[in-house]
Design a protein around this motif. Structure first.
Motif, short mmCIF file in Angstrom:
data_model
loop_
_atom_site.label_atom_id
_atom_site.label_comp_id
_atom_site.label_asym_id
_atom_site.label_seq_id
_atom_site.Cartn_x
_atom_site.Cartn_y
_atom_site.Cartn_z
N ARG A 107 0.85 -1.19 0.00
CA ARG A 107 0.00 0.00 0.00
C ARG A 107 0.89 1.24 0.00
N GLY A 108 0.33 2.35 -0.42
CA GLY A 108 1.12 3.56 -0.45
C GLY A 108 0.32 4.77 -0.86
N VAL A 109 1.06 5.86 -1.07
CA VAL A 109 0.45 7.13 -1.48
C VAL A 109 1.22 7.65 -2.69
N PHE A 110 0.50 8.36 -3.57
CA PHE A 110 1.10 8.94 -4.75
C PHE A 110 1.59 10.34 -4.45
N GLY A 111 2.62 10.74 -5.19
CA GLY A 111 3.15 12.08 -5.02
C GLY A 111 4.27 12.34 -6.00
N THR A 112 5.04 13.38 -5.70
CA THR A 112 6.15 13.82 -6.54
C THR A 112 7.46 13.56 -5.81
N LEU A 113 8.41 12.97 -6.51
CA LEU A 113 9.74 12.69 -5.96
C LEU A 113 10.74 13.64 -6.60
N LEU A 114 11.48 14.36 -5.76
CA LEU A 114 12.43 15.37 -6.23
C LEU A 114 13.80 15.11 -5.63
N CYS A 115 14.81 15.56 -6.33
CA CYS A 115 16.19 15.52 -5.83
C CYS A 115 16.78 16.91 -5.97
N THR A 116 17.25 17.46 -4.86
CA THR A 116 17.88 18.77 -4.85
C THR A 116 19.34 18.63 -4.44
N ASN A 117 20.04 19.74 -4.34
CA ASN A 117 21.43 19.69 -3.86
C ASN A 117 21.52 19.53 -2.36
N PHE A 118 20.38 19.42 -1.68
CA PHE A 118 20.35 19.19 -0.23
C PHE A 118 19.72 17.87 0.16
N ARG A 119 18.69 17.43 -0.56
CA ARG A 119 17.91 16.29 -0.09
C ARG A 119 17.19 15.60 -1.24
N VAL A 120 16.71 14.39 -0.92
CA VAL A 120 15.71 13.69 -1.71
C VAL A 120 14.39 13.85 -0.97
N THR A 121 13.39 14.40 -1.64
CA THR A 121 12.14 14.72 -0.96
C THR A 121 10.95 14.16 -1.72
N PHE A 122 9.97 13.68 -0.98
CA PHE A 122 8.72 13.18 -1.55
C PHE A 122 7.59 14.06 -1.06
N ILE A 123 6.79 14.58 -2.00
CA ILE A 123 5.67 15.45 -1.67
C ILE A 123 4.39 14.69 -2.01
N SER A 124 3.63 14.37 -1.02
CA SER A 124 2.41 13.59 -1.22
C SER A 124 1.34 14.45 -1.88
#
Length: 753
Positions: free
Chosen positions: A64-81
């Motif tokens: 199970r899970g949630v959909f969102g956007t996965l981003l990579c910056t020069n500081f972090r890997v971030t997931f925005i639901s």
């Protein structure tokens, strides 16, 4: 598909099978949403992103899970639901820099790809191949993230996968670390306004320095520490511009009898750590330079020991930690085995590992290494406290295990280092100013040289946690503070844990300064906790059960001042005043014999071994009245050395205790303490003379963090909160079948009766 069974009869059980997951149905109905972007920090830039990405929840194999956007910056890997976060907004303990779905780049430990339902460790060769169906990220703070890439366009999936693996796993230059982009974005580039800003920044940092930690980057800091401990040593300022050696601090303290410093070539200098109130002191040193001839090497070593011996009563005990403690490679291998038991992908894997939990932990050897370090620190404390002799600990570089043992010994002996400010000053003195190679040991740049990687600082925090959980009222800081400090090592913003030495820090900061040829770049230190947490969250750093010391009048204190008479056990020749300046030259041979005999590591087997002697020392300490502001020793027997539950189990929902654990115990103790203070208040109203106690601590309500109702909290508080998901354990099939057999037998007996 619907099956009617044989002969057209209706099936007794529904046999409908859906080959489309609820997430796919939702994906078909909802149009593709635009990529979202987080609130970027100053200097943060987005490299790549992909949408939609399915982030799995760590519950079971149902994925199970949630959909969102996965981003990579020069500081972090971030997931925005795509769903609005509700639990995150209600947290009182929230990090300002990154959230629960953010992974700082330096915090990424390993990345795995799932190809045809087989998990493979991602290396440089696999990145060039086709992208996996699932990407699993293991973090150094033991979080586990699983992202499904099958719902994303092929080009977007390849770009986000290659971008994350490149920025998280490939070797990089120190200039690429986000701390420099962050600091340059905060500081104006040029002009008078920049100088005014830097002046205000310096004044602010000076205020924080006085309030939070002593940085030990100036002669005044070292002089103040020498005055506090009444050390009879000499402050060295000749290395202010690193003319002596680039491997030594800018300022440090050595025995007063030490001669020419330039002859040491930066190796083999006995550096002062701390002085006992009796006069003896603790020193640490690296091995002398091996480029010299054997005779010169031995002469250099004897000169170093002789200089330490002259500090107090001409007696010294030496210890080569490289012979008595595990190597850096052993520490690294042991921790790699240990942490695997807490990197859980799903609940089924957890219950499978739970069957052999204790044997697996024992086989890793991590807890045994913690016990060895604590044991060695107790031996050093015994030499200083009981024998009243100087102690010189050595290793190859003098900046790894020497820092561990010297810091632990000071915490056991000096109650100042059990306060929040004192502990931070101790880390700054022994580790940061002491030139511990944080950049190499923590592998911030993902270098391939595995020989220099080792979690030495984490080992020290583990040992400190053992002391905190055994003697909680003696420490002003809490378990949560230690956990946050261990996480902050891998946040690429602070300069505290980013360099290998003082010279390395100075040279890099000057080179990266936005104001050319003016002053070095200024990065925040980890001790400025306001960068990560607000004032309410920082309240969790303080231990509400801390027993503050009540100051008495001087006359009373003088009556109870201890007199040291333990030195009567030392040789009588050790107390004679040198008749002339040539004492050491005339009697070098006899002094060498005396010094060489006095070694700590006379290992097991004889009644005089350190283990047996330390046991007697510990038992005699136990017989005294417990003083949380005096000598403090750890218990090392059996289950006394425990697992750091908050750090290692906070992300595993299956072990969380709803409304229980340390939170419930803390809440109950705080209620009892509050009742005791209410009774004291009533007594003070009846007898006003009781209210005139000097330096009485503030009311308990002013020192406690707001825990709220413990019923909605779990044992992992304050890092994770309760949620709506079920905490019903998911037992493996084999165990489930055995339990079902037992249940069926019980039911059959009931039915027969």
């Amino acid at each position: 598909m619907l099956s009617l069974g044989s002969g057209g009869a209706k099936s007794s059980k529904p046999s409908f099978v859906s080959y489309v997951t609820p997430e796919e149905i939702k994906l078909e109905k909802d149009p593709q949403k635009k990529e979202k972007h987080p609130d970027l920090l100053p200097g943060e830039v987005v490299f790549c992103g992909a949408n939609p990405i399915l982030k799995y929840t760590q519950d079971d194999l149902s994925q199970r899970g949630v959909f969102g956007t996965l981003l990579c910056t020069n500081f972090r890997v971030t997931f925005i639901s795509d769903d609005a976060p509700q639990e995150e907004m209600s947290k009182t303990f929230k990090n300002k820099l990154y959230g629960e779905n953010d992974i700082p780049l330096m915090c990424v430990d390993h990345i795995y790809g799932v190809y045809d339902e087989k998990r493979k460790l991602i290396t440089g060769g696999l990145v060039k191949n086709k992208y996996p169906s699932k990407m699993i990220i293991h973090c150094k703070d033991l979080r586990v993230f699983q992202f499904c890439l099958t719902f994303t366009k092929e080009e977007d999936a390849k770009r986000i996968f290659q971008g994350i693996t490149h920025h998280c796993l490939e070797e990089k230059s120190l200039k690429c670390v986000f701390a420099f982009s962050y600091s340059r974005a905060l500081n104006p580039d040029h002009g008078k306004s920049s100088r005014k800003f830097l002046t205000r920044l310096d004044s602010k940092s000076e205020m924080l320095r006085k309030r939070e930690a002593i940085m030990f980057d100036s002669p005044e800091d070292w002089t103040q520490e020498m005055k506090r401990t009444k050390a009879q040593c000499r402050l060295v300022t000749e290395n202010e511009n690193f003319e002596l050696s680039q491997r030594l601090p800018q300022y440090f303290v050595i025995p007063s009898a030490l001669g020419d410093l330039f002859s040491y070539q930066g190796k083999g200098l006995p550096i002062w750590c701390w002085s006992h109130h009796s006069g003896c002191a603790l020193f640490k040193a690296s091995f002398p330079s091996m480029t010299q001839e054997d005779g010169d090497f031995q002469s250099h070593l004897d000169t170093m020991i002789t200089a330490v011996a002259r500090n107090y009563l001409y007696s010294v005990k030496t210890e080569d930690l490289s012979e008595s403690l595990p190597t850096l490679q052993d520490i690294q291998q042991s921790y790699n085995k240990f942490k695997q038991f807490f990197l859980i992908d799903n609940a089924t894997d957890f219950w499978l590992s739970d069957v052999k939990w204790f044997s697996s932990l024992e086989s890793s050897g991590w807890l045994d290494i913690i016990r060895q370090c604590l044991q060695k620190a107790v031996e050093v404390v015994e030499c200083l406290e009981k024998d009243n002799t100087n102690v010189l600990i050595t290793e190859e570089e003098g900046t790894d295990l020497c820092c561990v043992i010297s810091s632990l010994a000071q915490i056991m002996l000096d109650p100042y280092y059990r306060t929040l400010m004192g502990f931070q000053s101790l880390v700054q003195k022994e580790w940061v100013a002491g030139c511990h190679a944080f950049l190499d040991r923590c592998n911030h740049l993902h270098q391939k040289d595995k020989e220099c990687h080792s979690p030495v600082f984490l080992l020290f925090l583990e040992c400190v946690w053992q002391l905190v959980q055994q003697h909680s009222p003696a420490f002003q800081f809490s378990e949560t503070y230690l956990t946050v400090l261990s996480d902050s090592v891998h946040v690429p913003i602070f300069s505290t844990f980013l360099f290998n030495s003082a010279h390395h820090r100075e040279s890099v900061m000057k080179a990266e300064s936005p104001i050319a040829q003016s002053r070095p770049l200024s990065c925040p230190t980890v001790w400025d906790w306001s960068v990560q947490f607000d004032s309410k969250a920082q309240n969790f750093f303080f231990n509400p059960l801390y027993s503050e010391k009540v100051k008495h009048e001087r006359t009373v204190r003088r009556l109870h001042k201890p007199k040291h008479q333990r030195q009567l056990s030392l040789p009588s020749t050790a107390f004679k005043t040198p008749p002339k300046k040539g004492f050491f030259k005339d009697e070098t041979d006899s002094l060498k014999k005396m010094l060489r005999v006095k070694r700590i590591s006379r290992w097991m087997g004889s009644p005089d071994s350190p283990v047996v002697a330390s046991r007697e020392f510990y038992e005699s300490w136990q017989q005294r009245p417990l003083d949380y502001h005096g000598l403090l020793l750890p218990s090392l027997d059996g289950p006394s050395v425990r697992i750091w539950m908050q750090r290692y189990l906070r992300w595993i929902p299956e072990v969380h205790i709803m409304g229980g654990g340390s939170v419930a115990i803390m809440t109950k103790l705080m209620e009892l303490l509050s009742q005791v203070e209410d009774l004291k208040h009533v007594l003070q109203q009846r007898d006003p003379s009781l209210a005139t106690q000097p330096d009485h601590p503030p009311p308990l309500q002013q020192r406690l963090p707001s825990f709220g109702s413990s019923g909605r909290l779990s044992s992992s508080f304050p890092f994770t909160y309760s949620n709506n998901r079920s905490f019903k354990p998911i037992i493996p099939t084999g165990l489930m079948q055995s339990l079902m057999v037992a249940d069926n037998l019980a039911n059959q007996e009931d039915e027969a009766s």
